[in-house]
Scaffold this motif. Structure first.
Motif, PDB file in Angstrom:
ATOM      1  N   THR A 171       4.719   1.122 -10.184  1.00 26.58           N
ATOM      2  CA  THR A 171       5.663   1.528 -11.228  1.00 26.58           C
ATOM      3  C   THR A 171       5.167   2.713 -12.040  1.00 26.58           C
ATOM      4  OG1 THR A 171       4.741  -0.076 -12.810  1.00 26.58           O
ATOM      5  CG2 THR A 171       6.566  -0.824 -11.417  1.00 26.58           C
ATOM      6  N   HIS A 172       3.964   3.181 -11.779  1.00 26.62           N
ATOM      7  CA  HIS A 172       3.406   4.326 -12.508  1.00 26.62           C
ATOM      8  C   HIS A 172       3.057   5.473 -11.560  1.00 26.62           C
ATOM      9  CE1 HIS A 172       3.129   1.814 -16.096  1.00 26.62           C
ATOM     10  NE2 HIS A 172       2.569   0.889 -15.330  1.00 26.62           N
ATOM     11  N   ASN A 173       3.588   5.431 -10.344  1.00 24.10           N
ATOM     12  CA  ASN A 173       3.284   6.439  -9.343  1.00 24.10           C
ATOM     13  C   ASN A 173       4.381   7.501  -9.336  1.00 24.10           C
ATOM     14  OD1 ASN A 173       3.697   7.347  -6.268  1.00 24.10           O
ATOM     15  ND2 ASN A 173       1.521   6.927  -6.628  1.00 24.10           N
ATOM     16  N   ASP A 174       4.003   8.762  -9.496  1.00 26.65           N
ATOM     17  CA  ASP A 174       4.991   9.839  -9.613  1.00 26.65           C
ATOM     18  C   ASP A 174       5.810  10.015  -8.339  1.00 26.65           C
ATOM     19  OD1 ASP A 174       4.160  10.334 -12.186  1.00 26.65           O
ATOM     20  OD2 ASP A 174       2.847  12.004 -11.655  1.00 26.65           O
ATOM     21  N   ALA A 175       5.159   9.921  -7.194  1.00 22.40           N
ATOM     22  CA  ALA A 175       5.873  10.115  -5.935  1.00 22.40           C
ATOM     23  C   ALA A 175       6.895   8.999  -5.706  1.00 22.40           C
ATOM     24  CB  ALA A 175       4.885  10.176  -4.779  1.00 22.40           C
ATOM     25  N   LEU A 216       3.163   5.752   1.610  1.00 22.65           N
ATOM     26  CA  LEU A 216       4.160   6.559   0.911  1.00 22.65           C
ATOM     27  C   LEU A 216       5.078   7.265   1.915  1.00 22.65           C
ATOM     28  CD1 LEU A 216       5.269   7.721  -1.743  1.00 22.65           C
ATOM     29  CD2 LEU A 216       3.514   9.505  -1.591  1.00 22.65           C
ATOM     30  N   ALA A 217       4.486   7.787   3.000  1.00 24.03           N
ATOM     31  CA  ALA A 217       5.293   8.450   4.026  1.00 24.03           C
ATOM     32  C   ALA A 217       6.258   7.471   4.684  1.00 24.03           C
ATOM     33  CB  ALA A 217       4.383   9.091   5.068  1.00 24.03           C
ATOM     34  N   LEU A 218       5.830   6.232   4.886  1.00 22.44           N
ATOM     35  CA  LEU A 218       6.724   5.212   5.435  1.00 22.44           C
ATOM     36  C   LEU A 218       7.902   4.960   4.505  1.00 22.44           C
ATOM     37  CD1 LEU A 218       4.100   2.694   6.841  1.00 22.44           C
ATOM     38  CD2 LEU A 218       5.902   3.785   8.196  1.00 22.44           C
ATOM     39  N   CYS A 219       7.625   4.862   3.216  1.00 28.24           N
ATOM     40  CA  CYS A 219       8.711   4.658   2.249  1.00 28.24           C
ATOM     41  C   CYS A 219       9.726   5.782   2.337  1.00 28.24           C
ATOM     42  CB  CYS A 219       8.150   4.571   0.831  1.00 28.24           C
ATOM     43  SG  CYS A 219       7.184   3.097   0.477  1.00 28.24           S
ATOM     44  N   SER A 220       9.254   7.017   2.342  1.00 27.24           N
ATOM     45  CA  SER A 220      10.144   8.171   2.385  1.00 27.24           C
ATOM     46  C   SER A 220      10.967   8.199   3.667  1.00 27.24           C
ATOM     47  CB  SER A 220       9.315   9.452   2.259  1.00 27.24           C
ATOM     48  OG  SER A 220      10.135  10.597   2.293  1.00 27.24           O
ATOM     49  N   THR A 221      10.306   7.967   4.805  1.00 23.90           N
ATOM     50  CA  THR A 221      11.004   8.020   6.093  1.00 23.90           C
ATOM     51  C   THR A 221      12.020   6.899   6.229  1.00 23.90           C
ATOM     52  OG1 THR A 221       9.066   9.031   7.136  1.00 23.90           O
ATOM     53  CG2 THR A 221      10.686   8.002   8.590  1.00 23.90           C
ATOM     54  N   LEU A 222      11.646   5.698   5.853  1.00 26.90           N
ATOM     55  CA  LEU A 222      12.541   4.556   6.015  1.00 26.90           C
ATOM     56  C   LEU A 222      13.727   4.621   5.061  1.00 26.90           C
ATOM     57  CD1 LEU A 222       9.814   1.819   6.517  1.00 26.90           C
ATOM     58  CD2 LEU A 222      11.554   2.484   8.195  1.00 26.90           C
ATOM     59  N   GLY A 234       0.839  -1.188   0.000  1.00 32.07           N
ATOM     60  CA  GLY A 234       0.000   0.000   0.000  1.00 32.07           C
ATOM     61  C   GLY A 234       0.876   1.241   0.000  1.00 32.07           C
ATOM     62  N   ALA A 235       1.921   1.216  -0.829  1.00 33.20           N
ATOM     63  CA  ALA A 235       3.016   2.177  -0.711  1.00 33.20           C
ATOM     64  C   ALA A 235       2.843   3.451  -1.526  1.00 33.20           C
ATOM     65  CB  ALA A 235       4.329   1.501  -1.145  1.00 33.20           C
ATOM     66  N   SER A 236       1.791   3.567  -2.311  1.00 36.50           N
ATOM     67  CA  SER A 236       1.741   4.645  -3.291  1.00 36.50           C
ATOM     68  C   SER A 236       1.165   5.952  -2.785  1.00 36.50           C
ATOM     69  CB  SER A 236       0.948   4.188  -4.529  1.00 36.50           C
ATOM     70  OG  SER A 236      -0.387   3.890  -4.183  1.00 36.50           O
ATOM     71  N   ARG A 237       0.584   5.951  -1.556  1.00 38.92           N
ATOM     72  CA  ARG A 237       0.000   7.198  -1.063  1.00 38.92           C
ATOM     73  C   ARG A 237      -0.166   7.125   0.451  1.00 38.92           C
ATOM     74  NH1 ARG A 237      -6.306   6.685  -3.189  1.00 38.92           N
ATOM     75  NH2 ARG A 237      -6.748   4.664  -2.245  1.00 38.92           N
ATOM     76  N   GLY A 238      -0.548   8.271   1.032  1.00 36.58           N
ATOM     77  CA  GLY A 238      -0.864   8.328   2.448  1.00 36.58           C
ATOM     78  C   GLY A 238       0.263   7.848   3.340  1.00 36.58           C
TER      79      GLY A 238
END
Length: 256
Positions: free
Chosen positions: A47-51, A24-30, A17-21
């Motif tokens: 693979t099509h998510n801009d963030a 996505l914040a977990l991906c960035s922080t980790l 569930g990595a593409s938003r909310g």
């Protein structure tokens, strides 16, 4: 403090569930942490998510994007096969999978608003997808320190239910809690160094909560980055002795 209890070294991490909310914040922080060796970001359109693409540009091979609709078990099986070619162990898996409203349907306020399709959709996203994710990643969680955390919700607590309503969401999160608790008992036998946990991240400013934010008390609507940090802090705090528990964003236990 290590990313998960008893971990000596860097971690392989998977966020579903990595593409938003919060996902996505977990991906960035980790990815900003030196404790993470590699992170796999899973979502229907990873693979099509801009963030996520921006994070991939920034972090290179440390971030791997995999498209997977976790509501479909064959997609989960395919994802696990792809993952197996890249690593043999995951130290941390966080599932942010779930839905509150979709396709125009809103949380039910009365029995009269219940229908089978909405019930099935809620259970598919909120209960079945996370536990089937765990099923297909089980082989990656053996023999070493490992934590599987899934985002639940306080409204899934039966003991805390004093307002009623939100039938399918409440019931599907309660089902998730039971599934995770049951899985923790099995995993304790397979890997005593593993932890399974259900986490309530608080009401977070995401698409899921946006239609219902008017009733949130002042100071209780969290930014996704703050919610992600709170999730990580609980992952660091609770270990195998606590496996199978249900906690809030601040580490307080929630009654079943």
């Amino acid at each position: 403090m290590p990313l998960i209890p008893n971990l000596d070294g860097q971690a392989n991490v998977l966020i579903a569930g990595a593409s938003r909310g919060i996902g996505l914040a977990l991906c960035s922080t980790l990815l900003a942490s030196d404790e993470v060796a590699r992170l796999w970001a899973i979502s229907r359109t990873a693979t099509h998510n801009d963030a996520l693409a921006r994070l991939a540009t920034q972090h290179g091979k440390r971030l791997v994007l995999i498209d997977c609709d976790a509501r479909e078990e064959q997609a989960l099986a395919t994802m696990a096969t792809e993952l197996k070619a890249q690593c043999d162990h995951l130290h941390l898996v966080i599932s942010t999978l779930g839905t509150l409203h979709q396709d125009g349907a809103k949380p039910e306020k009365s029995l009269a608003q219940l229908d089978l399709a909405s019930l099935q959709a809620s259970f598919a996203s909120n209960a079945f997808a996370p536990i089937l994710l765990l099923k297909h990643l089980l082989s990656f969680l053996r023999n070493n320190p490992a934590t599987f955390a899934a985002l639940s919700a306080r409204v899934g607590s039966i003991g805390d239910n004093r307002l009623g309503g939100w039938y399918s969401y409440r019931a599907s999160k309660a089902a998730l809690n039971q599934l995770l608790h049951t899985a923790s008992i099995e995993l304790r036998r397979l890997n005593p160094a593993a932890t399974i946990m259900a986490l309530h991240p608080g009401t977070t400013d995401t698409d899921l909560s946006r239609p219902f934010q008017g009733n949130v008390p002042a100071g209780k609507l969290f930014d996704p980055a703050f919610a992600a940090q709170c999730v990580i802090e609980q992952v660091q705090r609770f270990g195998p002795a606590d496996s199978g528990g249900f906690w809030a964003w601040d580490g307080q236990a929630i009654e079943w």
